[in-house]
Design a protein around this motif. Sequence first.
Motif, PDB file in Angstrom:
ATOM      1  N   GLU A  16     -10.877  18.407   0.651  1.00  0.00           N
ATOM      2  CA  GLU A  16     -10.722  19.230   1.851  1.00  0.00           C
ATOM      3  C   GLU A  16      -9.249  19.431   2.223  1.00  0.00           C
ATOM      4  OE1 GLU A  16     -13.265  17.484   4.798  1.00  0.00           O
ATOM      5  OE2 GLU A  16     -15.039  18.438   3.936  1.00  0.00           O
ATOM      6  N   ASN A  17      -8.483  19.888   1.203  1.00  0.00           N
ATOM      7  CA  ASN A  17      -7.066  20.201   1.400  1.00  0.00           C
ATOM      8  C   ASN A  17      -6.238  19.025   1.899  1.00  0.00           C
ATOM      9  OD1 ASN A  17      -7.084  22.828   0.473  1.00  0.00           O
ATOM     10  ND2 ASN A  17      -7.793  23.607   2.455  1.00  0.00           N
ATOM     11  N   ARG A  18      -6.600  17.862   1.426  1.00  0.00           N
ATOM     12  CA  ARG A  18      -5.822  16.687   1.789  1.00  0.00           C
ATOM     13  C   ARG A  18      -5.882  15.710   0.622  1.00  0.00           C
ATOM     14  NH1 ARG A  18      -3.767  15.272   6.849  1.00  0.00           N
ATOM     15  NH2 ARG A  18      -3.556  13.037   7.206  1.00  0.00           N
ATOM     16  N   LEU A  19      -4.737  15.115   0.335  1.00  0.00           N
ATOM     17  CA  LEU A  19      -4.688  14.100  -0.708  1.00  0.00           C
ATOM     18  C   LEU A  19      -5.152  12.771  -0.133  1.00  0.00           C
ATOM     19  CD1 LEU A  19      -3.801  13.271  -3.601  1.00  0.00           C
ATOM     20  CD2 LEU A  19      -1.566  12.742  -2.605  1.00  0.00           C
ATOM     21  N   LYS A  20      -6.125  12.165  -0.807  1.00  0.00           N
ATOM     22  CA  LYS A  20      -6.673  10.911  -0.298  1.00  0.00           C
ATOM     23  C   LYS A  20      -6.444   9.789  -1.285  1.00  0.00           C
ATOM     24  CE  LYS A  20      -9.983  12.151   3.078  1.00  0.00           C
ATOM     25  NZ  LYS A  20     -11.122  11.573   3.798  1.00  0.00           N
TER      26      LYS A  20
ATOM     27  N   MET B 187       0.840  -1.185   0.000  1.00  0.00           N
ATOM     28  CA  MET B 187       0.000   0.000   0.000  1.00  0.00           C
ATOM     29  C   MET B 187       0.884   1.247   0.000  1.00  0.00           C
ATOM     30  SD  MET B 187      -2.967   0.795  -0.541  1.00  0.00           S
ATOM     31  CE  MET B 187      -3.525  -0.905  -0.698  1.00  0.00           C
ATOM     32  N   LEU B 188       0.285   2.342  -0.401  1.00  0.00           N
ATOM     33  CA  LEU B 188       1.033   3.587  -0.461  1.00  0.00           C
ATOM     34  C   LEU B 188       0.866   4.384   0.817  1.00  0.00           C
ATOM     35  CD1 LEU B 188       0.089   4.913  -4.002  1.00  0.00           C
ATOM     36  CD2 LEU B 188       2.007   3.460  -3.362  1.00  0.00           C
ATOM     37  N   ASN B 189       1.894   5.137   1.114  1.00  0.00           N
ATOM     38  CA  ASN B 189       1.845   6.034   2.251  1.00  0.00           C
ATOM     39  C   ASN B 189       2.005   7.461   1.728  1.00  0.00           C
ATOM     40  OD1 ASN B 189       1.867   6.899   4.937  1.00  0.00           O
ATOM     41  ND2 ASN B 189       4.102   6.882   4.958  1.00  0.00           N
ATOM     42  N   ILE B 190       1.061   8.307   2.029  1.00  0.00           N
ATOM     43  CA  ILE B 190       1.149   9.715   1.632  1.00  0.00           C
ATOM     44  C   ILE B 190       1.718  10.510   2.804  1.00  0.00           C
ATOM     45  CG2 ILE B 190      -0.159  11.762   0.937  1.00  0.00           C
ATOM     46  CD1 ILE B 190      -2.302   9.715  -0.127  1.00  0.00           C
ATOM     47  N   ILE B 191       2.788  11.227   2.525  1.00  0.00           N
ATOM     48  CA  ILE B 191       3.403  12.031   3.585  1.00  0.00           C
ATOM     49  C   ILE B 191       2.784  13.426   3.525  1.00  0.00           C
ATOM     50  CG2 ILE B 191       5.595  12.785   4.594  1.00  0.00           C
ATOM     51  CD1 ILE B 191       6.912  10.621   2.728  1.00  0.00           C
ATOM     52  N   HIS B 192       1.773  13.615   4.315  1.00  0.00           N
ATOM     53  CA  HIS B 192       0.969  14.841   4.219  1.00  0.00           C
ATOM     54  C   HIS B 192       1.758  16.092   4.592  1.00  0.00           C
ATOM     55  CE1 HIS B 192      -2.706  12.679   3.316  1.00  0.00           C
ATOM     56  NE2 HIS B 192      -2.373  11.802   4.234  1.00  0.00           N
ATOM     57  N   GLU B 193       2.770  15.917   5.412  1.00  0.00           N
ATOM     58  CA  GLU B 193       3.577  17.069   5.815  1.00  0.00           C
ATOM     59  C   GLU B 193       4.384  17.621   4.638  1.00  0.00           C
ATOM     60  OE1 GLU B 193       3.617  14.091   7.297  1.00  0.00           O
ATOM     61  OE2 GLU B 193       2.471  14.551   9.089  1.00  0.00           O
ATOM     62  N   ILE B 194       4.629  16.773   3.649  1.00  0.00           N
ATOM     63  CA  ILE B 194       5.428  17.178   2.491  1.00  0.00           C
ATOM     64  C   ILE B 194       4.543  17.585   1.316  1.00  0.00           C
ATOM     65  CG2 ILE B 194       7.106  16.383   0.780  1.00  0.00           C
ATOM     66  CD1 ILE B 194       8.243  14.510   2.900  1.00  0.00           C
ATOM     67  N   CYS B 195       3.440  16.909   1.126  1.00  0.00           N
ATOM     68  CA  CYS B 195       2.560  17.141  -0.033  1.00  0.00           C
ATOM     69  C   CYS B 195       2.063  18.579  -0.066  1.00  0.00           C
ATOM     70  CB  CYS B 195       1.374  16.191   0.049  1.00  0.00           C
ATOM     71  SG  CYS B 195       0.112  16.509  -1.190  1.00  0.00           S
ATOM     72  N   ASP B 196       2.222  19.232  -1.229  1.00  0.00           N
ATOM     73  CA  ASP B 196       1.725  20.609  -1.356  1.00  0.00           C
ATOM     74  C   ASP B 196       0.447  20.673  -2.192  1.00  0.00           C
ATOM     75  OD1 ASP B 196       2.548  20.251  -3.939  1.00  0.00           O
ATOM     76  OD2 ASP B 196       3.912  21.966  -3.990  1.00  0.00           O
ATOM     77  N   LEU B 197      -0.182  19.535  -2.406  1.00  0.00           N
ATOM     78  CA  LEU B 197      -1.490  19.445  -3.065  1.00  0.00           C
ATOM     79  C   LEU B 197      -1.454  19.933  -4.505  1.00  0.00           C
ATOM     80  CD1 LEU B 197      -3.600  20.844  -0.077  1.00  0.00           C
ATOM     81  CD2 LEU B 197      -3.102  18.447  -0.563  1.00  0.00           C
TER      82      LEU B 197
ATOM     83  N   PHE C 243      -6.257   4.990 -12.575  1.00  0.00           N
ATOM     84  CA  PHE C 243      -7.341   4.235 -11.947  1.00  0.00           C
ATOM     85  C   PHE C 243      -8.198   5.080 -11.009  1.00  0.00           C
ATOM     86  CE2 PHE C 243      -3.757   1.461 -12.923  1.00  0.00           C
ATOM     87  CZ  PHE C 243      -4.368   0.578 -13.803  1.00  0.00           C
ATOM     88  N   ASP C 244      -8.012   6.399 -11.102  1.00  0.00           N
ATOM     89  CA  ASP C 244      -8.819   7.308 -10.296  1.00  0.00           C
ATOM     90  C   ASP C 244      -8.745   6.973  -8.806  1.00  0.00           C
ATOM     91  OD1 ASP C 244     -10.476   9.499  -9.946  1.00  0.00           O
ATOM     92  OD2 ASP C 244     -12.302   8.296 -10.050  1.00  0.00           O
ATOM     93  N   ALA C 245      -7.544   6.658  -8.363  1.00  0.00           N
ATOM     94  CA  ALA C 245      -7.384   6.221  -6.974  1.00  0.00           C
ATOM     95  C   ALA C 245      -6.919   7.340  -6.050  1.00  0.00           C
ATOM     96  CB  ALA C 245      -6.401   5.062  -6.913  1.00  0.00           C
ATOM     97  N   LEU C 246      -6.678   8.512  -6.613  1.00  0.00           N
ATOM     98  CA  LEU C 246      -6.238   9.637  -5.779  1.00  0.00           C
ATOM     99  C   LEU C 246      -7.199  10.798  -5.961  1.00  0.00           C
ATOM    100  CD1 LEU C 246      -2.432   9.499  -6.621  1.00  0.00           C
ATOM    101  CD2 LEU C 246      -3.411   9.094  -4.353  1.00  0.00           C
ATOM    102  N   GLU C 247      -7.467  11.501  -4.894  1.00  0.00           N
ATOM    103  CA  GLU C 247      -8.303  12.692  -5.007  1.00  0.00           C
ATOM    104  C   GLU C 247      -7.888  13.716  -3.966  1.00  0.00           C
ATOM    105  OE1 GLU C 247     -12.384  11.765  -4.315  1.00  0.00           O
ATOM    106  OE2 GLU C 247     -12.024  11.028  -2.277  1.00  0.00           O
ATOM    107  N   LEU C 248      -8.095  14.961  -4.341  1.00  0.00           N
ATOM    108  CA  LEU C 248      -7.866  16.049  -3.395  1.00  0.00           C
ATOM    109  C   LEU C 248      -9.211  16.383  -2.771  1.00  0.00           C
ATOM    110  CD1 LEU C 248      -5.464  18.315  -5.474  1.00  0.00           C
ATOM    111  CD2 LEU C 248      -4.879  16.951  -3.466  1.00  0.00           C
TER     112      LEU C 248
END
Length: 58
Positions: A28-32, A1-11, A21-26
Amino acid sequence: MLNIIHEICDLCGTCVSVCPFDALELFENRLKLKEENCTQCLLCLNVCPLHAIEEDSE
Ligand code: SF4
Ligand code: SF4
Protein backbone atom coordinates in the motif's frame (compact mmCIF):
# COMPACT_ATOMS: atom_id res chain seq x y z
CA MET A 1 16.58 -2.33 14.41
CA LEU A 2 16.23 -0.46 11.17
CA ASN A 3 14.50 2.82 10.67
CA ILE A 4 12.87 3.52 7.32
CA ILE A 5 12.69 7.19 6.45
CA HIS A 6 9.42 7.20 4.58
CA GLU A 7 9.73 10.84 3.57
CA ILE A 8 12.81 9.94 1.54
CA CYS A 9 11.94 6.47 0.22
CA ASP A 10 10.64 6.53 -3.35
CA LEU A 11 9.51 2.88 -3.27
CA CYS A 12 12.01 1.79 -5.92
CA GLY A 13 12.07 -1.74 -4.49
CA THR A 14 15.83 -2.26 -4.66
CA CYS A 15 16.08 -3.10 -0.98
CA VAL A 16 13.19 -5.53 -1.25
CA SER A 17 15.06 -7.38 -4.03
CA VAL A 18 18.33 -7.69 -2.17
CA CYS A 19 17.05 -8.71 1.24
CA PRO A 20 18.00 -12.39 1.60
CA PHE A 21 15.49 -12.94 4.37
CA ASP A 22 12.32 -11.55 2.83
CA ALA A 23 12.13 -8.95 5.57
CA LEU A 24 11.07 -6.02 3.40
CA GLU A 25 7.91 -5.57 1.40
CA LEU A 26 6.12 -2.86 -0.46
CA PHE A 27 2.56 -2.69 0.75
CA GLU A 28 0.00 0.00 0.00
CA ASN A 29 2.65 2.47 -1.17
CA ARG A 30 4.76 2.05 1.90
CA LEU A 31 7.92 0.10 2.57
CA LYS A 32 7.42 -2.25 5.49
CA LEU A 33 9.94 -4.08 7.61
CA LYS A 34 9.02 -7.47 8.96
CA GLU A 35 11.13 -7.23 12.06
CA GLU A 36 10.80 -10.92 12.86
CA ASN A 37 12.60 -11.78 9.61
CA CYS A 38 15.34 -9.18 9.76
CA THR A 39 18.80 -10.37 10.75
CA GLN A 40 20.33 -6.88 10.67
CA CYS A 41 22.65 -7.87 7.83
CA LEU A 42 22.40 -4.26 6.56
CA LEU A 43 22.45 -5.19 2.88
CA CYS A 44 19.36 -3.09 2.27
CA LEU A 45 20.87 -0.09 3.96
CA ASN A 46 23.92 -0.30 1.71
CA VAL A 47 22.03 -0.61 -1.58
CA CYS A 48 19.45 2.10 -1.04
CA PRO A 49 20.32 4.87 -3.51
CA LEU A 50 18.54 7.47 -1.39
CA HIS A 51 19.84 6.41 2.01
CA ALA A 52 16.31 6.02 3.21
CA ILE A 53 17.17 3.19 5.59
CA GLU A 54 19.23 3.82 8.66
CA GLU A 55 20.22 1.92 11.73
CA ASP A 56 18.21 2.79 14.76
CA SER A 57 20.48 3.23 17.73
CA GLU A 58 18.11 1.42 20.06
S1 SF4 B 1 19.05 -5.66 7.32
FE1 SF4 B 1 19.25 -7.47 6.00
S2 SF4 B 1 17.63 -8.84 6.72
FE2 SF4 B 1 17.15 -6.83 7.52
S3 SF4 B 1 15.74 -5.95 6.01
FE3 SF4 B 1 17.84 -5.28 5.47
S4 SF4 B 1 18.58 -6.77 3.97
FE4 SF4 B 1 16.80 -7.66 5.03
S1 SF4 C 1 16.00 1.00 -1.82
FE1 SF4 C 1 15.63 2.84 -0.60
S2 SF4 C 1 14.32 4.15 -1.86
FE2 SF4 C 1 14.25 2.06 -2.70
S3 SF4 C 1 12.44 1.12 -1.73
FE3 SF4 C 1 14.24 0.62 -0.49
S4 SF4 C 1 14.32 2.23 1.09
FE4 SF4 C 1 12.98 2.96 -0.53
